[in-house]
Design a protein around this motif. Sequence first.
Motif, short mmCIF file in Angstrom:
data_model
loop_
_atom_site.label_atom_id
_atom_site.label_comp_id
_atom_site.label_asym_id
_atom_site.label_seq_id
_atom_site.Cartn_x
_atom_site.Cartn_y
_atom_site.Cartn_z
N MET A 1 -73.58 -23.89 11.33
CA MET A 1 -72.18 -23.43 10.21
C MET A 1 -71.56 -24.53 9.77
SD MET A 1 -72.03 -19.99 10.55
CE MET A 1 -73.10 -18.71 11.60
N ILE A 2 -70.99 -24.16 8.53
CA ILE A 2 -69.98 -25.07 8.04
C ILE A 2 -68.77 -24.78 8.54
CG2 ILE A 2 -69.02 -25.78 5.71
CD1 ILE A 2 -71.57 -25.01 4.26
N ALA A 3 -67.98 -25.63 9.00
CA ALA A 3 -66.62 -25.61 9.40
C ALA A 3 -65.56 -26.31 8.92
CB ALA A 3 -66.80 -26.10 11.16
N VAL A 4 -64.34 -25.78 8.41
CA VAL A 4 -63.78 -26.51 7.89
C VAL A 4 -62.18 -26.27 8.45
CG1 VAL A 4 -62.22 -26.22 5.72
CG2 VAL A 4 -64.46 -25.84 5.80
N PRO A 5 -61.67 -27.53 9.19
CA PRO A 5 -60.52 -27.51 9.91
C PRO A 5 -59.25 -26.80 9.27
CG PRO A 5 -61.01 -29.68 9.05
CD PRO A 5 -62.03 -28.76 8.68
N ILE A 6 -58.70 -25.59 9.82
CA ILE A 6 -57.59 -25.10 8.98
C ILE A 6 -56.23 -25.15 9.75
CG2 ILE A 6 -58.97 -23.44 7.79
CD1 ILE A 6 -58.45 -21.33 10.06
N GLY A 7 -56.39 -26.08 10.69
CA GLY A 7 -54.97 -26.17 11.48
C GLY A 7 -55.15 -27.68 12.53
N PRO A 8 -53.93 -28.04 13.10
CA PRO A 8 -53.77 -29.17 13.70
C PRO A 8 -54.58 -29.23 15.07
CG PRO A 8 -51.77 -28.13 14.03
CD PRO A 8 -52.56 -27.27 12.87
N ASP A 9 -54.76 -30.19 15.68
CA ASP A 9 -55.15 -30.15 17.31
C ASP A 9 -54.50 -29.23 17.91
OD1 ASP A 9 -57.21 -31.59 16.46
OD2 ASP A 9 -56.82 -33.47 17.32
N LEU A 10 -54.82 -28.78 19.07
CA LEU A 10 -54.02 -27.86 19.92
C LEU A 10 -53.94 -28.56 21.35
CD1 LEU A 10 -55.25 -24.30 18.73
CD2 LEU A 10 -53.12 -25.38 18.01
N ARG A 11 -52.88 -27.90 22.11
CA ARG A 11 -52.80 -28.65 23.48
C ARG A 11 -52.40 -27.34 24.34
NH1 ARG A 11 -48.55 -32.51 26.26
NH2 ARG A 11 -47.08 -31.36 25.27
N MET A 12 -53.18 -27.61 25.62
CA MET A 12 -52.98 -26.38 26.88
C MET A 12 -51.90 -27.16 27.57
SD MET A 12 -55.11 -23.96 26.00
CE MET A 12 -55.04 -23.00 27.66
N ILE A 13 -51.16 -26.04 27.94
CA ILE A 13 -50.10 -26.72 29.13
C ILE A 13 -49.97 -25.62 29.99
CG2 ILE A 13 -48.81 -28.12 27.15
CD1 ILE A 13 -46.68 -25.80 27.19
N ALA A 14 -49.37 -26.10 31.33
CA ALA A 14 -49.24 -25.24 32.37
C ALA A 14 -47.67 -24.91 32.34
CB ALA A 14 -49.69 -25.90 33.65
N VAL A 15 -47.44 -23.71 32.40
CA VAL A 15 -45.98 -23.23 32.74
C VAL A 15 -45.48 -22.21 33.54
CG1 VAL A 15 -45.55 -23.58 29.98
CG2 VAL A 15 -46.45 -21.43 30.69
N ALA A 16 -44.50 -22.06 34.03
CA ALA A 16 -44.08 -21.22 34.95
C ALA A 16 -42.35 -20.83 34.82
CB ALA A 16 -43.95 -21.83 36.43
N SER A 17 -41.92 -19.84 35.34
CA SER A 17 -40.57 -19.50 35.22
C SER A 17 -39.83 -20.32 36.07
CB SER A 17 -40.31 -18.04 35.22
OG SER A 17 -40.44 -17.69 36.62
N PRO A 18 -38.43 -20.55 35.55
CA PRO A 18 -37.55 -21.11 36.59
C PRO A 18 -37.44 -20.45 37.92
CG PRO A 18 -36.51 -20.94 34.28
CD PRO A 18 -37.74 -20.31 34.28
N ASP A 19 -37.63 -19.18 37.91
CA ASP A 19 -37.47 -18.40 38.93
C ASP A 19 -38.56 -18.79 39.95
OD1 ASP A 19 -36.69 -15.93 40.78
OD2 ASP A 19 -38.64 -15.22 40.00
N TYR A 20 -39.64 -18.67 39.37
CA TYR A 20 -40.78 -19.13 40.07
C TYR A 20 -40.93 -20.41 40.46
CZ TYR A 20 -45.75 -20.10 41.74
OH TYR A 20 -46.89 -20.38 42.47
N LEU A 21 -40.21 -21.47 39.99
CA LEU A 21 -40.29 -22.67 40.41
C LEU A 21 -39.23 -22.86 41.50
CD1 LEU A 21 -40.87 -24.60 37.09
CD2 LEU A 21 -42.68 -24.52 38.89
N ALA A 22 -38.14 -21.83 41.45
CA ALA A 22 -37.17 -22.01 42.49
C ALA A 22 -37.75 -21.60 43.80
CB ALA A 22 -35.83 -21.23 42.18
N ARG A 23 -38.77 -20.79 44.13
CA ARG A 23 -39.24 -20.30 45.01
C ARG A 23 -40.45 -21.32 45.54
NH1 ARG A 23 -41.66 -15.84 43.67
NH2 ARG A 23 -41.22 -15.51 41.63
N HIS A 24 -41.46 -21.90 44.40
CA HIS A 24 -42.39 -22.60 44.53
C HIS A 24 -42.11 -23.89 44.06
CE1 HIS A 24 -44.12 -19.04 46.24
NE2 HIS A 24 -43.86 -18.40 45.07
N PRO A 25 -42.16 -25.01 44.64
CA PRO A 25 -41.85 -26.31 44.06
C PRO A 25 -42.90 -26.69 43.31
CG PRO A 25 -41.62 -26.68 46.53
CD PRO A 25 -42.17 -25.05 46.05
N ALA A 26 -42.95 -27.23 41.88
CA ALA A 26 -43.84 -27.38 40.98
C ALA A 26 -44.62 -28.41 41.56
CB ALA A 26 -43.07 -28.16 39.79
N PRO A 27 -46.34 -28.07 41.09
CA PRO A 27 -47.36 -29.09 41.63
C PRO A 27 -47.33 -30.11 40.61
CG PRO A 27 -48.20 -27.19 40.14
CD PRO A 27 -46.77 -26.88 40.32
#
Length: 297
Positions: free
Chosen positions: A155-181
């Motif tokens: 296929m011909i591929a044309v970039p139409i946006g910047p590089d992306l990044r995956m991140i891990a997230v959690a709510s403040p409530d969850y992190l208050a109950r479970h220390p962040a890894p």
Amino acid sequence: MQRQDLADLTAFMTVAQERSFTRASAKLGTSQSALSHTIRRLEANLGVRLLTRTTRSVSATAAGERLMATLEPAVDRIASELASLSELRDKPAGIIRITASEHAADTVLLPALEPILKTYPEIEVELSVDSSLADIVTEKFDAGVRLGEAIAKDMIAVPIGPDLRMIAVASPDYLARHPAPTTPRELADHNCINLRMLTGGGLYAWELERDGHEVKVRVEGQFTCNNVNMIIKAAVAGLGIAFVVEGRVSQRIADGQLVQIMPEWSPTFPGYHLYYPSRRQASAAFVLLVDALRYRR
């Protein structure tokens, strides 16, 4: 009417207009003898003489004049239509069918399509929002949008946006109950929200990277979903840690609804690309669309 009849009529009209077999044969790219044979065949088929020949000139008979009166307007109309078709080829118009995920459609495609559709009313776009990896050839799409690493090599591929990044997230409530890894290994001790892939149905393995060291982690948790928006809402509700594209949660992080964890393990990867078959004959509308979407760093 046979194709040969059309060729014979074209030959007759050229001779009648040029009033010369010599000039007509040069214009048609044929010999005078072949042209004379063509005219004789046409006259024999019609049963009338169309041309009067003298040593100095050629002129149409009454029957020839009548035939010319019919042919010339018809040929002019055909020439006009051909010219119109040529203009249509160069004018942005027609229907373009695209398949894309909801996120790509919302963040990249629609913003780019808005000015195009407003400026060129003869362009129509049919957008199929579907996160599965559709076969654009089989399903008769003009193009599709995928992440750069998921596009077939033919296929011909044309970039139409910047590089992306995956991140891990959690709510403040969850992190208050479970220390962040702080490391991928520690995710085993947490309630993680799984993504069920639409294509194949498997669970997405979190792809983490730090200093060039890549790790794939199979996480476990109480909640699994095949929709990223629902996964984000579940994370905001405190149901666990989610692993999503940064741009989809940046505002929620800014608002304090979510907190990024393990930022040093957040990898970047090639962003969205428009792709289409290399053998595709590009219309003016499609060329315009590709140029409008093309990502310029």
